[in-house]
Design a protein around this motif. Structure first.
Motif, PDB file in Angstrom:
ATOM      1  N   UNK A  30       0.826  -1.207   0.000  1.00 15.60           N
ATOM      2  CA  UNK A  30       0.000   0.000   0.000  1.00 15.60           C
ATOM      3  C   UNK A  30       0.863   1.261   0.000  1.00 15.60           C
ATOM      4  N   UNK A  31       1.944   1.234   0.754  1.00 18.12           N
ATOM      5  CA  UNK A  31       2.837   2.394   0.807  1.00 18.12           C
ATOM      6  C   UNK A  31       3.492   2.663  -0.543  1.00 18.12           C
ATOM      7  N   UNK A  32       3.669   1.595  -1.330  1.00 19.83           N
ATOM      8  CA  UNK A  32       4.252   1.737  -2.666  1.00 19.83           C
ATOM      9  C   UNK A  32       3.198   2.016  -3.728  1.00 19.83           C
ATOM     10  N   UNK A  33       1.935   2.023  -3.341  1.00 26.41           N
ATOM     11  CA  UNK A  33       0.860   2.290  -4.281  1.00 26.41           C
ATOM     12  C   UNK A  33       0.434   1.080  -5.080  1.00 26.41           C
ATOM     13  N   UNK A  34       0.797  -0.091  -4.638  1.00 24.55           N
ATOM     14  CA  UNK A  34       0.441  -1.327  -5.337  1.00 24.55           C
ATOM     15  C   UNK A  34      -0.856  -1.890  -4.758  1.00 24.55           C
ATOM     16  N   UNK A  35      -1.650  -2.514  -5.631  1.00 19.68           N
ATOM     17  CA  UNK A  35      -2.899  -3.140  -5.188  1.00 19.68           C
ATOM     18  C   UNK A  35      -2.727  -4.622  -4.878  1.00 19.68           C
ATOM     19  N   UNK A  36      -1.569  -5.178  -5.253  1.00 16.87           N
ATOM     20  CA  UNK A  36      -1.306  -6.597  -5.034  1.00 16.87           C
ATOM     21  C   UNK A  36      -0.050  -6.770  -4.189  1.00 16.87           C
ATOM     22  N   UNK A  37      -0.051  -7.809  -3.363  1.00 17.89           N
ATOM     23  CA  UNK A  37       1.144  -8.176  -2.613  1.00 17.89           C
ATOM     24  C   UNK A  37       2.002  -9.038  -3.534  1.00 17.89           C
ATOM     25  N   UNK A  38       3.244  -8.644  -3.675  1.00 17.90           N
ATOM     26  CA  UNK A  38       4.165  -9.391  -4.527  1.00 17.90           C
ATOM     27  C   UNK A  38       5.270  -9.993  -3.669  1.00 17.90           C
ATOM     28  N   UNK A  39       6.052 -10.857  -4.274  1.00 24.03           N
ATOM     29  CA  UNK A  39       7.125 -11.540  -3.554  1.00 24.03           C
ATOM     30  C   UNK A  39       8.120 -10.548  -2.947  1.00 24.03           C
ATOM     31  N   UNK A  40       8.355  -9.456  -3.626  1.00 26.31           N
ATOM     32  CA  UNK A  40       9.306  -8.465  -3.100  1.00 26.31           C
ATOM     33  C   UNK A  40       8.806  -7.847  -1.803  1.00 26.31           C
ATOM     34  N   UNK A  41       7.501  -7.708  -1.659  1.00 25.19           N
ATOM     35  CA  UNK A  41       6.938  -7.174  -0.419  1.00 25.19           C
ATOM     36  C   UNK A  41       7.174  -8.157   0.730  1.00 25.19           C
ATOM     37  N   UNK A  42       6.977  -9.434   0.447  1.00 26.97           N
ATOM     38  CA  UNK A  42       7.225 -10.455   1.471  1.00 26.97           C
ATOM     39  C   UNK A  42       8.704 -10.538   1.820  1.00 26.97           C
ATOM     40  N   UNK A  43       9.558 -10.407   0.817  1.00 26.49           N
ATOM     41  CA  UNK A  43      11.001 -10.449   1.062  1.00 26.49           C
ATOM     42  C   UNK A  43      11.439  -9.309   1.973  1.00 26.49           C
ATOM     43  N   UNK A  44      10.810  -8.176   1.838  1.00 23.31           N
ATOM     44  CA  UNK A  44      11.186  -7.007   2.644  1.00 23.31           C
ATOM     45  C   UNK A  44      10.754  -7.139   4.096  1.00 23.31           C
ATOM     46  N   UNK A  45       9.622  -7.790   4.359  1.00 21.81           N
ATOM     47  CA  UNK A  45       9.138  -7.892   5.728  1.00 21.81           C
ATOM     48  C   UNK A  45       9.629  -9.145   6.447  1.00 21.81           C
ATOM     49  N   UNK A  46      10.110 -10.129   5.711  1.00 21.65           N
ATOM     50  CA  UNK A  46      10.452 -11.421   6.303  1.00 21.65           C
ATOM     51  C   UNK A  46      11.528 -11.370   7.394  1.00 21.65           C
ATOM     52  N   UNK A  47      12.655 -10.653   7.208  1.00 18.30           N
ATOM     53  CA  UNK A  47      13.657 -10.660   8.295  1.00 18.30           C
ATOM     54  C   UNK A  47      13.110 -10.182   9.637  1.00 18.30           C
ATOM     55  N   UNK A  48      12.396  -9.069   9.639  1.00 16.28           N
ATOM     56  CA  UNK A  48      11.859  -8.550  10.901  1.00 16.28           C
ATOM     57  C   UNK A  48      10.749  -9.466  11.434  1.00 16.28           C
ATOM     58  N   UNK A  49       9.949 -10.029  10.546  1.00 17.27           N
ATOM     59  CA  UNK A  49       8.879 -10.942  10.975  1.00 17.27           C
ATOM     60  C   UNK A  49       9.465 -12.152  11.691  1.00 17.27           C
ATOM     61  N   UNK A  50      10.520 -12.715  11.135  1.00 19.02           N
ATOM     62  CA  UNK A  50      11.147 -13.876  11.773  1.00 19.02           C
ATOM     63  C   UNK A  50      11.751 -13.506  13.125  1.00 19.02           C
ATOM     64  N   UNK A  51      12.303 -12.314  13.244  1.00 18.04           N
ATOM     65  CA  UNK A  51      12.828 -11.872  14.531  1.00 18.04           C
ATOM     66  C   UNK A  51      11.716 -11.654  15.548  1.00 18.04           C
ATOM     67  N   UNK A  52      10.576 -11.175  15.089  1.00 18.22           N
ATOM     68  CA  UNK A  52       9.457 -10.917  15.991  1.00 18.22           C
ATOM     69  C   UNK A  52       8.801 -12.194  16.490  1.00 18.22           C
ATOM     70  N   UNK A  53       8.794 -13.231  15.666  1.00 16.62           N
ATOM     71  CA  UNK A  53       8.183 -14.491  16.080  1.00 16.62           C
ATOM     72  C   UNK A  53       9.206 -15.340  16.764  1.00 16.62           C
TER      73      UNK A  53
END
Length: 102
Positions: A79-102
């Motif tokens: 959403x911040x990038x103005x995209x209507x779809x979640x793409x693999x690059x979005x998941x790649x960007x959030x994955x490191x912090x997500x794994x640290x949080x869980x």
């Protein structure tokens, strides 16, 4: 059971596959270290690993929450990038912090 929940039997099967792989890896390592030793394997390592129903339910819930959180975080980035779809690059960007949080 919630409609978006993971099937406990599917999770049990995934766990079983992982446990079998780890057991065979341990066995290979043990054989290479103890080739000269002889005797029956009566230790805990020789037994099959299993999970009870409550552990499977808890694992399903944890996996559901993990996936839900990943989708929400990726959607925020998209959403911040103005995209209507979640793409693999979005998941790649959030994955490191997500794994640290869980």
């Amino acid at each position: 059971m919630e409609e978006n929940a993971f099937d406990p039997e599917l999770i049990r099967e995934i766990f079983r596959i992982v446990w079998q792989r780890r057991a065979s890896e341990r066995e290979k390592n043990q054989l290479s270290q103890n080739e000269a030793e002889a005797g029956a394997n009566t230790s805990k390592k020789g037994r099959l690993t299993s999970a009870n129903a409550n552990a499977l339910k808890l694992s399903c819930e944890l996996l559901r929450l993990f996936v839900k959180e990943a989708i929400q975080r990726a959607a925020t980035i998209a959403e911040a990038e103005g995209s209507l779809k979640i793409e693999a690059t979005h998941l790649e960007r959030i994955l490191p912090q997500l794994l640290l949080d869980f």
